[in-house]
Design a protein around this motif. Sequence first.
Motif, mmCIF file in Angstrom:
data_model
loop_
_atom_site.group_PDB
_atom_site.id
_atom_site.type_symbol
_atom_site.label_atom_id
_atom_site.label_comp_id
_atom_site.label_asym_id
_atom_site.label_seq_id
_atom_site.Cartn_x
_atom_site.Cartn_y
_atom_site.Cartn_z
ATOM 1 N N VAL A 1 0.744 -0.886 -0.073
ATOM 2 C CA VAL A 1 0.035 -0.142 -0.014
ATOM 3 C C VAL A 1 1.290 1.578 0.708
ATOM 4 N N LEU A 2 2.052 1.443 0.663
ATOM 5 C CA LEU A 2 2.903 2.521 0.967
ATOM 6 C C LEU A 2 3.397 2.958 -0.427
ATOM 7 N N ALA A 3 3.848 1.284 -1.304
ATOM 8 C CA ALA A 3 4.741 1.865 -2.243
ATOM 9 C C ALA A 3 3.838 2.378 -3.650
ATOM 10 N N VAL A 4 3.043 1.900 -3.961
ATOM 11 C CA VAL A 4 1.373 2.112 -4.218
ATOM 12 C C VAL A 4 1.293 3.724 -4.489
ATOM 13 N N ILE A 5 1.156 4.219 -2.566
ATOM 14 C CA ILE A 5 0.793 5.601 -2.832
ATOM 15 C C ILE A 5 1.860 6.219 -2.512
ATOM 16 N N LEU A 6 3.501 5.880 -2.085
ATOM 17 C CA LEU A 6 3.727 6.865 -2.834
ATOM 18 C C LEU A 6 4.420 6.764 -3.514
ATOM 19 N N GLY A 7 4.686 6.429 -4.542
ATOM 20 C CA GLY A 7 4.595 5.791 -6.248
ATOM 21 C C GLY A 7 3.990 6.967 -7.365
ATOM 22 N N VAL B 1 0.733 8.948 -13.916
ATOM 23 C CA VAL B 1 -0.458 7.454 -13.541
ATOM 24 C C VAL B 1 -0.487 6.122 -15.049
ATOM 25 N N GLY B 2 0.061 5.882 -15.975
ATOM 26 C CA GLY B 2 0.495 4.415 -16.458
ATOM 27 C C GLY B 2 2.417 4.492 -15.974
ATOM 28 N N VAL B 3 2.767 5.501 -15.240
ATOM 29 C CA VAL B 3 4.064 4.437 -15.111
ATOM 30 C C VAL B 3 4.248 3.295 -14.183
ATOM 31 N N MET B 4 2.476 3.727 -13.398
ATOM 32 C CA MET B 4 2.798 3.292 -11.912
ATOM 33 C C MET B 4 1.733 2.086 -12.243
ATOM 34 N N LEU B 5 0.279 2.951 -13.134
ATOM 35 C CA LEU B 5 -0.801 1.412 -13.527
ATOM 36 C C LEU B 5 -0.231 0.750 -14.204
ATOM 37 N N ASP B 6 0.784 0.634 -15.194
ATOM 38 C CA ASP B 6 1.019 -0.974 -16.426
ATOM 39 C C ASP B 6 1.999 -1.598 -14.642
ATOM 40 N N ASP B 7 2.744 -1.490 -13.892
ATOM 41 C CA ASP B 7 3.109 -2.487 -13.372
ATOM 42 C C ASP B 7 2.196 -2.898 -12.117
ATOM 43 N N ILE B 8 1.833 -2.394 -12.052
ATOM 44 C CA ILE B 8 -0.100 -2.037 -10.345
ATOM 45 C C ILE B 8 -0.430 -3.915 -11.835
ATOM 46 N N LEU B 9 -1.143 -3.307 -12.598
ATOM 47 C CA LEU B 9 -1.928 -4.119 -13.761
ATOM 48 C C LEU B 9 -1.048 -5.329 -14.359
ATOM 49 N N ALA B 10 0.428 -5.237 -14.311
ATOM 50 C CA ALA B 10 1.622 -6.173 -14.422
ATOM 51 C C ALA B 10 1.143 -7.455 -13.224
ATOM 52 N N ASP C 1 9.414 7.755 -19.179
ATOM 53 C CA ASP C 1 9.519 6.787 -18.784
ATOM 54 C C ASP C 1 10.479 6.474 -17.571
ATOM 55 N N PRO C 2 10.825 6.824 -17.397
ATOM 56 C CA PRO C 2 12.562 6.794 -17.188
ATOM 57 C C PRO C 2 12.615 5.233 -16.017
ATOM 58 N N SER C 3 14.102 5.268 -17.147
ATOM 59 C CA SER C 3 14.398 3.585 -16.858
ATOM 60 C C SER C 3 14.662 3.391 -15.354
ATOM 61 N N GLU C 4 15.060 5.161 -14.221
ATOM 62 C CA GLU C 4 15.572 4.493 -13.683
ATOM 63 C C GLU C 4 14.703 5.127 -12.249
ATOM 64 N N ILE C 5 12.975 5.305 -12.378
ATOM 65 C CA ILE C 5 11.947 4.700 -11.794
ATOM 66 C C ILE C 5 12.136 3.704 -11.112
ATOM 67 N N VAL C 6 12.348 2.888 -10.621
ATOM 68 C CA VAL C 6 11.348 1.766 -10.111
ATOM 69 C C VAL C 6 10.446 1.227 -9.050
ATOM 70 N N ILE C 7 10.777 2.446 -8.196
ATOM 71 C CA ILE C 7 9.261 2.416 -7.438
ATOM 72 C C ILE C 7 7.904 1.374 -8.035
ATOM 73 N N ASP C 8 7.711 1.789 -9.899
ATOM 74 C CA ASP C 8 6.115 1.142 -10.098
ATOM 75 C C ASP C 8 6.753 -0.113 -10.119
ATOM 76 N N GLU C 9 8.254 -0.971 -10.415
ATOM 77 C CA GLU C 9 8.550 -2.617 -10.094
ATOM 78 C C GLU C 9 8.062 -2.863 -9.034
ATOM 79 N N VAL C 10 8.754 -2.007 -7.271
ATOM 80 C CA VAL C 10 8.638 -2.275 -6.583
ATOM 81 C C VAL C 10 7.330 -2.949 -5.860
ATOM 82 N N ALA C 11 6.098 -1.675 -6.827
ATOM 83 C CA ALA C 11 5.040 -1.928 -6.131
ATOM 84 C C ALA C 11 4.159 -2.703 -6.580
#
Length: 160
Positions: free
Chosen positions: A47-53, A131-140, A68-78
């Motif tokens: 929950v924290l990873a999603v909200i803070l992400g 939103v897409g940066v986070m959402l694609d990994d949430i759905l994955a 969608d820079p490659s160094e952003i990985v909080i989306d993968e973590v979430a």
Amino acid sequence: MSKMITTFFGVGHLPAAPGTWGSLAALLIGWAAERYVGLWLLVVLTVLAVILGFWACQRDLADRPSEDPSEIVIDEVAGMWIALLFPAIAFGMRDMSMVWPGPIAAFLFFRLFDIRKPWLVGRADRRHDYVGVMLDDILAGVFAGLATLVAAAIYHVVLM
């Protein structure tokens, strides 16, 4: 602060395949959290990873909204932690912690869905915004979790 979150404390700066490094770090932390503390900690971390992400991505991408820079990985973590919730809950229903190969299967399925971006995952990725940066990994993560449970059911019901 937002850069520390989006890069997951610098993991996103590791060379070659930062998304895989972020997913691997999430696997190790999530698996350990669930095993040594309990399912509730994995839920809280997710929950924290999603909200803070979402918050951190919005801040870090404000001046470059379509990137969608490659160094952003909080989306993968979430996403990875979401994928881990599926086997964690399944094992938790039997009063057990996750055991091999559940977390590994979740990791492999997550990487597959994150890289290939099928159906809704690809649609979310094509938003080209924070939103897409986070959402694609949430759905994955959701698809990886479901695939992990299906694979476990096939193994335990059909093959055993």
